[in-house]
Design an enzyme around this catalytic site. Structure first.
Site, PDB file in Angstrom:
ATOM      1  N   ARG A 157       1.006  -1.009   0.094  1.00  0.00           N
ATOM      2  CA  ARG A 157      -0.063   0.082   0.079  1.00  0.00           C
ATOM      3  C   ARG A 157       0.722   1.298  -0.066  1.00  0.00           C
ATOM      4  NH1 ARG A 157      -2.158  -3.664   4.065  1.00  0.00           N
ATOM      5  NH2 ARG A 157      -4.219  -4.296   3.579  1.00  0.00           N
ATOM      6  N   LYS A 182      -2.688  -1.940   8.095  1.00  0.00           N
ATOM      7  CA  LYS A 182      -4.127  -1.937   8.168  1.00  0.00           C
ATOM      8  C   LYS A 182      -4.516  -3.096   9.155  1.00  0.00           C
ATOM      9  CE  LYS A 182      -8.227  -1.507   5.081  1.00  0.00           C
ATOM     10  NZ  LYS A 182      -8.655  -1.663   3.829  1.00  0.00           N
ATOM     11  N   HIS A 257      -2.635   3.654  -5.987  1.00  0.00           N
ATOM     12  CA  HIS A 257      -3.058   2.254  -5.368  1.00  0.00           C
ATOM     13  C   HIS A 257      -3.368   1.415  -6.499  1.00  0.00           C
ATOM     14  CE1 HIS A 257      -4.905   0.027  -1.934  1.00  0.00           C
ATOM     15  NE2 HIS A 257      -6.000  -0.033  -2.907  1.00  0.00           N
ATOM     16  N   ARG A 260      -1.214  -1.592  -6.494  1.00  0.00           N
ATOM     17  CA  ARG A 260      -1.579  -2.934  -6.013  1.00  0.00           C
ATOM     18  C   ARG A 260      -2.588  -3.916  -6.563  1.00  0.00           C
ATOM     19  NH1 ARG A 260      -1.329  -4.502  -0.300  1.00  0.00           N
ATOM     20  NH2 ARG A 260      -3.012  -5.286   0.716  1.00  0.00           N
ATOM     21  N   HIS A 299      -3.724  -9.445   3.873  1.00  0.00           N
ATOM     22  CA  HIS A 299      -5.177  -9.346   4.044  1.00  0.00           C
ATOM     23  C   HIS A 299      -5.632 -10.489   5.197  1.00  0.00           C
ATOM     24  CE1 HIS A 299      -5.790  -7.637  -0.313  1.00  0.00           C
ATOM     25  NE2 HIS A 299      -5.640  -6.689   0.593  1.00  0.00           N
ATOM     26  N   TYR A 308      -9.110  -7.262  -5.312  1.00  0.00           N
ATOM     27  CA  TYR A 308      -8.074  -7.076  -6.313  1.00  0.00           C
ATOM     28  C   TYR A 308      -7.670  -7.692  -7.479  1.00  0.00           C
ATOM     29  CZ  TYR A 308      -6.625  -3.700  -2.392  1.00  0.00           C
ATOM     30  OH  TYR A 308      -6.713  -3.036  -1.446  1.00  0.00           O
TER      31      TYR A 308
END
Length: 340
Positions: A157, A182, A257, A260, A299, A308
């Protein structure tokens, strides 16, 4: 060892003390609130300029504030509203006269932003443009070229890359430590030898420019020797793309972004073709490879990784062919699934 911290925005308006208390309470519950803090600081600055004597949040205030945000995408305005609603809920506990914006205060978002999937040629053109950023001979062009290159090959990120300190980048072990990202998760991200060499070259450029080299010094620094901030990086990125014919399907300028999204999509294509995220020759279980990719990207759920994936027709055809071959192999082997 003390780590370098990104300066937080100042709250100078009439709601400043309440905003700081609101953020402190929610952070005590485990929320990071980085974006919420900057969004609420923007609201605070608006109130300080337009309603300096305000004692409570009113509907006219909120309506006028969102009129000043008409230039933003509907999704961005919806996020601002969500952050403001959380703050107003906090205020209502002590002041029932506080206006709490309804969920339907704004019309529904018109569309979801569609990412731009960069081709290798696109990446080369962007890096070439980054190396020509002014001022010539300064560290700035190298900083942006290295940052963009890292995002393209690692899937990090943007914020994760900008929060890196020198101590987080282990070039000998060829890995990067992403701390408290995150969901406050940390992880180790392996990098290739060529990526390590590019990062080493950047460190040499930093040294020649006389930049600090303490372990807790920011890895990516601006012209003042401080940590690059997200807003300036985004603005600079949009500027360097102006001379390139790169436009999304929605007519927008591609985002950082989107690297990614591109990284995840490319890895998914490799998995569909030969079972490994990196496109190696040793075929493995695609399910295991996808799980590894989700972990690599940081994640907590595979459903987050799926967002994604933007497969092209060739990738879908490859995946279909692999599934067909798997089914034929199962039938020919006479396994338990063959009669179902």
């Amino acid at each position: 060892m003390t780590r370098t911290v990104i300066p937080r925005p100042h709250f100078t308006g009439p709601f400043g003390p309440a905003l700081r208390q609101h953020l402190a309470v929610r952070r005590a519950l485990g929320f990071a609130l980085r974006n919420a803090e900057f969004d609420l600081a923007h609201f605070d600055h608006y109130v300080a300029d337009t309603w300096p004597s305000a004692t409570t949040v009113t509907r006219p205030m909120v309506e006028d504030y969102f009129r000043t945000l008409s230039h933003l995408a509907s999704g961005s305005r919806a996020i601002r509203l969500s952050h403001l609603r959380q703050f107003c809920r906090f205020l209502v506990a002590d002041d029932p006269t506080t206006y709490l914006p309804e969920r339907a205060f704004l019309p529904p978002a018109t569309s979801v932003i569609q990412p731009y999937i960069y081709s290798p040629e696109d990446v080369r053109a962007i890096l070439h443009a980054a190396r020509r950023l002014p001022p010539a001979g300064s560290l700035r062009p190298t900083t942006y070229a290295t940052l963009i290159g890292l995002l393209a090959v690692s899937g990090l990120r943007r914020g994760e890359a900008l929060r890196l300190d020198l101590i987080d980048v282990d070039l000998r072990a060829e890995r990067i430590c992403v701390r408290a990202s995150k969901f406050r998760k940390s992880r180790l991200v392996p990098i290739t030898g060529s990526t390590a060499m590019a990062l080493q070259d950047y460190l040499l450029q930093r040294r020649r420019a006389g930049c600090a080299e303490h372990p807790t010094t920011p890895f990516f620094i601006n012209q003042r020797g401080r940590r690059c901030d997200g807003y300036t990086v985004d603005s600079t990125y949009r500027t360097l793309l102006r001379g390139l014919p790169l436009i999304t399907a929605q007519g927008r300028t591609p985002r950082l972004h989107d690297f990614r999204h591109t990284f995840a999509t490319t890895c998914a294509a490799h998995i569909a073709r030969d079972g490994t995220p990196g496109g190696g020759s040793a075929e493995t279980d695609p399910t295991a490879a996808l799980a590894a990719l989700a972990t690599y990207l940081g994640h907590s759920q595979f459903a987050h990784t799926q967002r994604y994936f933007h497969p092209q027709a060739t990738t879908l055809e490859t995946a279909s062919a692999r599934f067909r071959q798997h089914t034929l192999d199962a039938i020919s082997s006479g396994g338990p699934d063959a009669t179902r």
